[in-house]
Design a protein around this motif. Sequence first.
Motif, PDB file in Angstrom:
ATOM      1  N   GLN A 183       0.809  -1.220   0.000  1.00 40.11           N
ATOM      2  CA  GLN A 183       0.000   0.000   0.000  1.00 40.11           C
ATOM      3  C   GLN A 183       0.850   1.281   0.000  1.00 40.11           C
ATOM      4  O   GLN A 183       0.283   2.386  -0.041  1.00 40.11           O
ATOM      5  N   TYR A 184       2.174   1.143   0.065  1.00 41.72           N
ATOM      6  CA  TYR A 184       3.025   2.337   0.024  1.00 41.72           C
ATOM      7  C   TYR A 184       3.038   2.884  -1.402  1.00 41.72           C
ATOM      8  O   TYR A 184       3.237   2.153  -2.366  1.00 41.72           O
ATOM      9  N   ARG A 185       2.802   4.179  -1.531  1.00 39.52           N
ATOM     10  CA  ARG A 185       2.739   4.808  -2.841  1.00 39.52           C
ATOM     11  C   ARG A 185       3.888   5.799  -2.988  1.00 39.52           C
ATOM     12  O   ARG A 185       3.854   6.896  -2.419  1.00 39.52           O
ATOM     13  N   VAL A 186       4.902   5.401  -3.742  1.00 35.38           N
ATOM     14  CA  VAL A 186       6.051   6.273  -3.937  1.00 35.38           C
ATOM     15  C   VAL A 186       5.633   7.579  -4.599  1.00 35.38           C
ATOM     16  O   VAL A 186       6.276   8.628  -4.404  1.00 35.38           O
ATOM     17  N   GLU A 187       4.541   7.550  -5.353  1.00 35.80           N
ATOM     18  CA  GLU A 187       4.042   8.764  -6.008  1.00 35.80           C
ATOM     19  C   GLU A 187       3.612   9.833  -5.009  1.00 35.80           C
ATOM     20  O   GLU A 187       3.492  11.009  -5.350  1.00 35.80           O
ATOM     21  N   MET A 188       3.373   9.438  -3.742  1.00 33.54           N
ATOM     22  CA  MET A 188       2.927  10.392  -2.720  1.00 33.54           C
ATOM     23  C   MET A 188       4.087  11.099  -2.030  1.00 33.54           C
ATOM     24  O   MET A 188       3.865  12.018  -1.230  1.00 33.54           O
ATOM     25  N   ARG A 189       5.307  10.723  -2.345  1.00 32.27           N
ATOM     26  CA  ARG A 189       6.453  11.343  -1.670  1.00 32.27           C
ATOM     27  C   ARG A 189       6.538  12.818  -2.051  1.00 32.27           C
ATOM     28  O   ARG A 189       6.570  13.195  -3.215  1.00 32.27           O
ATOM     29  N   GLY A 190       6.529  13.664  -1.031  1.00 34.12           N
ATOM     30  CA  GLY A 190       6.643  15.096  -1.227  1.00 34.12           C
ATOM     31  C   GLY A 190       5.368  15.791  -1.646  1.00 34.12           C
ATOM     32  O   GLY A 190       5.363  17.011  -1.854  1.00 34.12           O
TER      33      GLY A 190
ATOM     34  N   PRO B 210      -4.273   9.060  -1.150  1.00 33.63           N
ATOM     35  CA  PRO B 210      -3.597   7.842  -1.614  1.00 33.63           C
ATOM     36  C   PRO B 210      -2.443   7.486  -0.683  1.00 33.63           C
ATOM     37  O   PRO B 210      -1.795   8.362  -0.110  1.00 33.63           O
ATOM     38  N   GLY B 211      -2.216   6.203  -0.518  1.00 32.79           N
ATOM     39  CA  GLY B 211      -1.093   5.751   0.307  1.00 32.79           C
ATOM     40  C   GLY B 211      -1.410   5.550   1.765  1.00 32.79           C
ATOM     41  O   GLY B 211      -0.534   5.121   2.537  1.00 32.79           O
ATOM     42  N   THR B 212      -2.651   5.834   2.195  1.00 34.23           N
ATOM     43  CA  THR B 212      -2.983   5.669   3.613  1.00 34.23           C
ATOM     44  C   THR B 212      -3.071   4.206   4.012  1.00 34.23           C
ATOM     45  O   THR B 212      -3.066   3.893   5.196  1.00 34.23           O
ATOM     46  N   GLY B 213      -3.135   3.312   3.025  1.00 37.28           N
ATOM     47  CA  GLY B 213      -3.238   1.898   3.339  1.00 37.28           C
ATOM     48  C   GLY B 213      -2.058   1.357   4.116  1.00 37.28           C
ATOM     49  O   GLY B 213      -2.167   0.306   4.749  1.00 37.28           O
ATOM     50  N   VAL B 214      -0.937   2.067   4.094  1.00 33.86           N
ATOM     51  CA  VAL B 214       0.201   1.647   4.911  1.00 33.86           C
ATOM     52  C   VAL B 214      -0.213   1.547   6.371  1.00 33.86           C
ATOM     53  O   VAL B 214       0.208   0.652   7.107  1.00 33.86           O
ATOM     54  N   ALA B 215      -1.069   2.478   6.807  1.00 35.66           N
ATOM     55  CA  ALA B 215      -1.436   2.563   8.222  1.00 35.66           C
ATOM     56  C   ALA B 215      -2.405   1.482   8.654  1.00 35.66           C
ATOM     57  O   ALA B 215      -2.594   1.283   9.864  1.00 35.66           O
ATOM     58  N   ASP B 216      -3.068   0.779   7.720  1.00 36.03           N
ATOM     59  CA  ASP B 216      -3.931  -0.314   8.163  1.00 36.03           C
ATOM     60  C   ASP B 216      -3.427  -1.677   7.700  1.00 36.03           C
ATOM     61  O   ASP B 216      -4.134  -2.675   7.772  1.00 36.03           O
ATOM     62  N   ASP B 217      -2.187  -1.701   7.248  1.00 38.36           N
ATOM     63  CA  ASP B 217      -1.521  -2.971   6.985  1.00 38.36           C
ATOM     64  C   ASP B 217      -1.396  -3.719   8.316  1.00 38.36           C
ATOM     65  O   ASP B 217      -1.007  -3.146   9.327  1.00 38.36           O
ATOM     66  N   LYS B 218      -1.720  -5.000   8.319  1.00 44.59           N
ATOM     67  CA  LYS B 218      -1.752  -5.752   9.581  1.00 44.59           C
ATOM     68  C   LYS B 218      -0.369  -5.958  10.186  1.00 44.59           C
ATOM     69  O   LYS B 218      -0.260  -6.254  11.386  1.00 44.59           O
ATOM     70  N   ALA B 219       0.686  -5.816   9.393  1.00 43.80           N
ATOM     71  CA  ALA B 219       2.031  -5.877   9.962  1.00 43.80           C
ATOM     72  C   ALA B 219       2.396  -4.546  10.612  1.00 43.80           C
ATOM     73  O   ALA B 219       2.981  -4.516  11.712  1.00 43.80           O
ATOM     74  N   ILE B 220       2.048  -3.430   9.965  1.00 43.26           N
ATOM     75  CA  ILE B 220       2.289  -2.111  10.561  1.00 43.26           C
ATOM     76  C   ILE B 220       1.503  -1.956  11.850  1.00 43.26           C
ATOM     77  O   ILE B 220       1.947  -1.299  12.807  1.00 43.26           O
ATOM     78  N   TYR B 221       0.327  -2.572  11.915  1.00 43.40           N
ATOM     79  CA  TYR B 221      -0.526  -2.533  13.115  1.00 43.40           C
ATOM     80  C   TYR B 221       0.272  -2.838  14.381  1.00 43.40           C
ATOM     81  O   TYR B 221       0.067  -2.205  15.433  1.00 43.40           O
ATOM     82  N   ALA B 222       1.183  -3.801  14.295  1.00 42.78           N
ATOM     83  CA  ALA B 222       1.942  -4.207  15.478  1.00 42.78           C
ATOM     84  C   ALA B 222       2.799  -3.071  16.033  1.00 42.78           C
ATOM     85  O   ALA B 222       3.176  -3.088  17.209  1.00 42.78           O
ATOM     86  N   PHE B 223       3.098  -2.057  15.207  1.00 40.28           N
ATOM     87  CA  PHE B 223       3.979  -0.966  15.628  1.00 40.28           C
ATOM     88  C   PHE B 223       3.221   0.306  16.022  1.00 40.28           C
ATOM     89  O   PHE B 223       3.844   1.296  16.393  1.00 40.28           O
ATOM     90  N   ILE B 224       1.884   0.288  15.954  1.00 36.20           N
ATOM     91  CA  ILE B 224       1.124   1.496  16.276  1.00 36.20           C
ATOM     92  C   ILE B 224       1.391   1.994  17.694  1.00 36.20           C
ATOM     93  O   ILE B 224       1.529   3.211  17.907  1.00 36.20           O
ATOM     94  N   PRO B 225       1.489   1.134  18.708  1.00 32.53           N
ATOM     95  CA  PRO B 225       1.825   1.656  20.042  1.00 32.53           C
ATOM     96  C   PRO B 225       3.143   2.427  20.052  1.00 32.53           C
ATOM     97  O   PRO B 225       3.243   3.491  20.692  1.00 32.53           O
ATOM     98  N   ASP B 226       4.158   1.942  19.345  1.00 34.15           N
ATOM     99  CA  ASP B 226       5.439   2.655  19.269  1.00 34.15           C
ATOM    100  C   ASP B 226       5.297   3.950  18.470  1.00 34.15           C
ATOM    101  O   ASP B 226       5.952   4.956  18.785  1.00 34.15           O
ATOM    102  N   ILE B 227       4.449   3.932  17.449  1.00 30.89           N
ATOM    103  CA  ILE B 227       4.201   5.146  16.664  1.00 30.89           C
ATOM    104  C   ILE B 227       3.547   6.216  17.534  1.00 30.89           C
ATOM    105  O   ILE B 227       3.894   7.402  17.454  1.00 30.89           O
ATOM    106  N   ILE B 228       2.618   5.817  18.387  1.00 30.77           N
ATOM    107  CA  ILE B 228       1.972   6.758  19.305  1.00 30.77           C
ATOM    108  C   ILE B 228       3.008   7.362  20.253  1.00 30.77           C
ATOM    109  O   ILE B 228       3.044   8.583  20.484  1.00 30.77           O
ATOM    110  N   ARG B 229       3.862   6.526  20.810  1.00 31.05           N
ATOM    111  CA  ARG B 229       4.884   7.020  21.751  1.00 31.05           C
ATOM    112  C   ARG B 229       5.845   7.975  21.049  1.00 31.05           C
ATOM    113  O   ARG B 229       6.238   9.001  21.606  1.00 31.05           O
TER     114      ARG B 229
END
Length: 501
Positions: free
Chosen positions: A154-161, A339-358
Amino acid sequence: MNASDATSTAGAGNGQNVAGTAGAGAFAEYELDSRFFDELFEADGTVRSATRRLAEALTRIPPEELARVQDSVHRLFLHEGITFTVLGKEEVSEHIIPIDCVPRILTAAEWQHIEDGIKQRMRAVNLFLRDIYNEGDSLRDGVVPPDLVLGCPQYRVEMRGVKVPHDIYVAVGGTDIVRTNQGFAVLEDNMRVPSGVSYMLACREATKRALPALYREHRVREVAAYPERLYSTLVSLSSRAGTPRVAVLTPGRYNSAYYEHAFLAGQMGADLVEGRDLVVHNANLYARTSSGLRRIDVLYRRIDDDFTDPVTFRGDSMLGAAGLFHAYRAGNVVLANAPGTGVADDKAIYAFIPDIIRYFLGEEPLLANVKTHLCRRPEDLAYTLDNLQDVVVKEVGGSGGYGMLVGPQSTAREREEYADRLRGDPTNFIAQPVLDLSRASCFVDGSLQPRHVDVRPFTLHGRDGQDVVPGGLCRVALAKGNLVVNSSQGGGCKDLWVLRD
């Protein structure tokens, strides 16, 4: 209904009949199980203080009258055509969403805890998305493994910048919340095109009509203003002077959530458009109408990134509009969600949300995550393979209950076949424990029985802040012993009553 994969252990072990406490009648077959938090009763069978009025009313209503109430809510869904699509192995079929007439109740304090937690989560997610498409500090600092983000489908390189209006990547979010005996937790995040809010509104309308006196007595917080709030949120994202024009982009009437797309567009007074209705000219987006081209300033898209623009993304897409991303990048149209927000609901990224909050907020998470094993890690893969009979395994980009393995309900052959998939592509899977989801009272087969539930509250994030509608899509596994609440897997829905005090 595009929903998540909520699961729980099943069975009626340690069952305790509560008819002596709640009264006979429709509760005659109701059993408690100490493994599961019951939304109506305490563990000893006494009624919870917040649900006493509901329990007493259900005790007084004869089963035949409850059957008439259940029939009335079902008929409303039938008459309104409130449907979802089931993808079978050989065919696609349309079904009326099952609705249960008995509401689930949350206290004001319980809801405040949930609301605070998902607002915190949304703030952190938007900061994280801004960072990974710009400076990338969180990746350099090791908050999330860079290869996990940059390699995410779900990462969209087109969204960079790209300058995203007000840095709001996720304007509409849906967070799946479960409750166990340990409290509330987030099962998963839905940040691309979260669905189900129309079913929440329909459940409220049906239950309010069927139980008007009980509804008034409970002083339930209202949810009817959601379309108005959604419209205000979308409009707030546009910088165009005057009143920006909003449109809802749908894949068409064969999409599983088309009912919702049409409903929300109608309620907001927005245009309902398909890709063939859109044209980009001079980096501006227009909709074709009988009176000519009409400019669109905000597009609430209900299609995935890949299909929005055949020039930038999938060249074979017939669902989007050529040049749409160019108009977005030029700042002439707002896309919600970005576009590209799907990175945030990827089930692997999910495991890091607590660290992202901190990292981004300097706060401890208010809502817990479910323990998650990333099969991309050799030790987690080994654990998963050794415990397939006891865990739930999901594809990192999966949804709707498809493509998952529920260990306790699987056969040896199914586990063997799934193990081959895991070994072949471990990065595509995560594993979680089988959760003891809470159970709520449901009217099934002529009596009240406990069934597993979760809830998806909806969060709006606009220029002026966040707004969480005081309710949510409460999903229920209506079949006894079923571990999945998704409508696509036999689940249904019920109204959620959030009390004012």
